[in-house]
Enzyme design. Sequence first.
Site, PDB file in Angstrom:
ATOM      1  CB  SER A 292      -1.042  -0.158   1.265  1.00 59.94           C
ATOM      2  OG  SER A 292      -1.849   0.862   1.162  1.00 59.94           O
TER       3      SER A 292
ATOM      4  CG  ASP B  41      -7.249  -3.301  -1.743  1.00 62.27           C
ATOM      5  OD1 ASP B  41      -8.162  -2.303  -1.343  1.00 62.27           O
ATOM      6  OD2 ASP B  41      -6.312  -3.533  -1.823  1.00 62.27           O
TER       7      ASP B  41
ATOM      8  CG  HIS C 218      -5.461  -2.839   1.452  1.00 61.53           C
ATOM      9  ND1 HIS C 218      -5.087  -2.418   0.152  1.00 61.53           N
ATOM     10  CD2 HIS C 218      -4.900  -1.664   2.265  1.00 61.53           C
ATOM     11  CE1 HIS C 218      -4.034  -1.511   0.291  1.00 61.53           C
ATOM     12  NE2 HIS C 218      -3.831  -1.200   1.587  1.00 61.53           N
TER      13      HIS C 218
END
EC number: 3.1.2.12
Length: 283
Positions: free
Chosen positions: A150, A226, A259
């Site tokens: 991320s 996600d 995620h």
Amino acid sequence: MSLETVSSNLSFGGVQGVYKHASSATGTDMTFSVYVPPHDAGAKLPVVWYLSGLTCTHANVTEKGEYRRACAELGLIFVAPDTSPRGEGVADDPEGAYDFGLGAGFYVDATQPPFAPHYRMWSYVTEELPALIAEHFPVDMGAQAITGHSMGGHGALTIGLTFPDRFRSISAFAPIVAPGQVPWGRKALPGYLGDDQAAWRRHDAVALIEDGARVKELLVDQGEADGFLAEQLKPSLLAAACADAGIDLTLTMRPGYDHSYYFISTFMEDHLRWHAARLRGRG
């Protein structure tokens, strides 16, 4: 540079350590983790740098990343720094938001008050911490790889693209590929770097590629479930930039994955094996 051992545990025949030191880059104490696999005395080992995402410390991947078994087999040192400076006097988001300030350093050297004195994560990750690791651990600094998740995927891509001769391989899990084009980045970049959009572009993987940065290949995994995919991550922008630049991007969309570290830990071994092949000249 002195180093304090916070904890040390045997795992898969190697040592998982957590360490603290006084950082000259950030002006604070910084904590990081290092896994050193079993190895012959005097051996120098390849290293994989892992940069974490928003709200994380070194502990998230250390506790949830499930990398040690593969690192022990492959002979890889695994280093996980924090994501921002911390401590008394370190500025935070005035509203306490999760996506700016503490836990959200975005791997840049801030130029704007009140963040400039301590938020120097670019210098910390690219200069100070590598020197510390080289001094205290059996690392072959000629065999480095970088990855992250991320915000840390953003860091891995931008650092890897900026230092293509340093890293033999670059990968990411669900990276923020174009922070200048998404809400997370449009908050963080001006907040840390001001209105100079040229400075933003130096910390934006898509912009770096558009501006001429080149590497041979990149590996990216992205969960299709996600919740940040459409608004914040936009891997299609990276795919288009790589296609235009002739960079070999392996972008794998993973159905059903989100995620979280359930996603990261599932594909961590794939990334480590990919890095290991390139670190040893077989990629």
